[in-house]
Design a protein around this motif. Structure first.
Motif, short mmCIF file in Angstrom:
data_model
loop_
_atom_site.label_atom_id
_atom_site.label_comp_id
_atom_site.label_asym_id
_atom_site.label_seq_id
_atom_site.Cartn_x
_atom_site.Cartn_y
_atom_site.Cartn_z
N ALA A 1 -4.76 1.83 -4.54
CA ALA A 1 -4.00 3.06 -4.57
C ALA A 1 -4.40 3.90 -5.82
O ALA A 1 -3.65 4.89 -6.13
CB ALA A 1 -2.55 2.44 -4.93
N GLY A 2 -5.39 3.29 -6.56
CA GLY A 2 -5.60 4.20 -7.63
C GLY A 2 -4.91 4.25 -8.97
O GLY A 2 -4.78 4.69 -9.87
N ALA B 1 0.60 -1.29 -0.05
CA ALA B 1 -0.17 0.05 -0.07
C ALA B 1 0.64 1.28 -0.07
O ALA B 1 0.48 2.13 -0.70
CB ALA B 1 -0.79 -0.29 1.21
N GLU B 2 2.04 1.19 0.78
CA GLU B 2 2.87 2.46 0.77
C GLU B 2 3.68 2.43 -0.55
O GLU B 2 3.76 3.59 -1.00
CB GLU B 2 3.76 2.32 1.93
N VAL C 1 1.05 5.84 -7.66
CA VAL C 1 1.71 5.26 -8.77
C VAL C 1 0.81 5.11 -9.85
O VAL C 1 -0.69 5.01 -9.42
CB VAL C 1 2.24 3.78 -8.37
N ASP C 2 0.93 5.79 -10.99
CA ASP C 2 -0.24 5.73 -12.20
C ASP C 2 -0.18 4.25 -12.89
O ASP C 2 -1.08 3.75 -13.16
CB ASP C 2 -0.01 6.87 -13.23
N ARG C 3 1.24 3.90 -13.29
CA ARG C 3 1.10 2.66 -14.01
C ARG C 3 2.20 1.62 -13.42
O ARG C 3 3.28 2.17 -12.95
CB ARG C 3 1.62 2.92 -15.51
N ALA D 1 -7.20 -1.27 -15.91
CA ALA D 1 -6.86 -1.55 -17.35
C ALA D 1 -5.45 -2.51 -17.20
O ALA D 1 -4.73 -1.81 -16.30
CB ALA D 1 -6.53 -0.05 -17.98
N HIS D 2 -5.23 -3.09 -18.20
CA HIS D 2 -4.06 -4.10 -18.12
C HIS D 2 -3.67 -4.27 -19.37
O HIS D 2 -4.20 -4.27 -20.32
CB HIS D 2 -4.48 -5.25 -17.22
#
Length: 285
Positions: free
Chosen positions: A97-98, A63-64, A69-71, A134-135
């Motif tokens: 974390a989004g 989690a930390e 992080v975006d990608r 999305a992956h």
């Protein structure tokens, strides 16, 4: 700016992906190297890369590690039997974390192959798809290093021993797979994607011939039955379970499950792939 994270960044593949992102112009501050032991990548931290501790088996650390992080590139774990649960921890942490997109290093033909390594990868692919993230699935074939790392033994014994028959292997170097992973992370496409990745294929006979040509030392391919292969591996010191597992990998090659005619790897990398002879030449040097 977009933040790109790579798990297992102290490993042989993960570190190369970090390097590939930097080579492609990503600012060091926008790269997160997720590792269990930060001291192992102190050099990356010294270059401005964000180094964060994250352990697949410790959800709180993930989690930390993935905050902001975006990608994310999830490099598959290396402990059969534990990988699925560990991968699920990463997927859940990424979702919380989004993270906008997750890429995963799977195995060639994960959905259809009988390769004994495939079930963990298949289960992880299914979990990622079910997550709603999305992956991008990177179905990596074998590493050329699986063979070039054994060059000393091949030269010492004069043979490449296996039970692959005339099966072909679409292997590629770790550096090529890493370049593809970096390209996939940087791809601005919005849809989900599955890439079957591999280099120019070769048989074990062609591997032996290439080693002979490059090194000047005669090496032959000795093909044996699965039972004979297991016996030879046992004689070399492997326990019965490990010997059977290695022979099962060769059986997968014999069935054609580690060969592909897909050009996804070359297309993602955007340059000529490293050929077998060049890889052997580099290893022999």
């Amino acid at each position: 700016m977009t933040t790109h994270a790579v798990t297992a960044a102290s490993g042989k593949l993960g570190r190369l992906v970090v390097e590939a992102l930097l080579e492609r112009g990503v600012a060091p501050a926008d790269v997160v190297a997720v590792v269990r032991t930060p001291a192992k990548v102190a050099d990356l931290a010294g270059r401005g890369v964000q180094v964060r501790r994250g352990d697949y088996a410790e959800p709180s650390s993930l989690a930390e590690a993935l905050a902001g992080v975006d990608r994310l590139l999830l490099v598959s774990g290396d402990t059969p039997g534990e990988r699925v649960a560990q991968h699920l921890n990463v997927v859940e942490a990424a979702k919380a974390a989004g993270v906008q997109r997750i890429a995963y290093t799977s195995i060639l033909r994960a959905d259809t192959t009988g390769n004994p390594l495939a079930p963990d990868h298949r289960a992880t692919e299914e979990a990622i798809a079910a997550s709603g993230l999305a992956h991008t699935v990177l179905r990596n074939g074998w590493y050329t290093e699986n063979y070039t790392d054994q060059l000393g033994r091949y030269l010492a014994t004069g043979e490449v021993l296996g039970s692959t028959g005339e099966g072909r292997v679409s292997a590629a170097t770790r550096a090529d797979y890493a370049a593809a992973a970096a390209a996939a992370l940087l791809d601005e496409g919005t849809g989900d994607a599955v890439h079957e990745l591999g280099g120019p294929s070769f048989t074990f006979a062609e591997l032996a011939a290439t080693i002979s040509e490059v090194t000047g030392t005669a090496v032959v391919h000795r093909d044996v039955t699965t039972a004979e292969h297991v016996a030879a591996l046992r004689a070399a010191g492997l326990d019965e379970g490990t010997a059977g597992f290695v022979a099962a990998l060769d059986a997968s090659i014999a069935r054609g499950e580690l060969a592909t005619d897909s050009d996804d790897l070359a297309r993602l990398v955007g340059r000529p792939l490293t050929g077998l002879a060049d890889a052997v030449r580099a290893a022999s040097a």
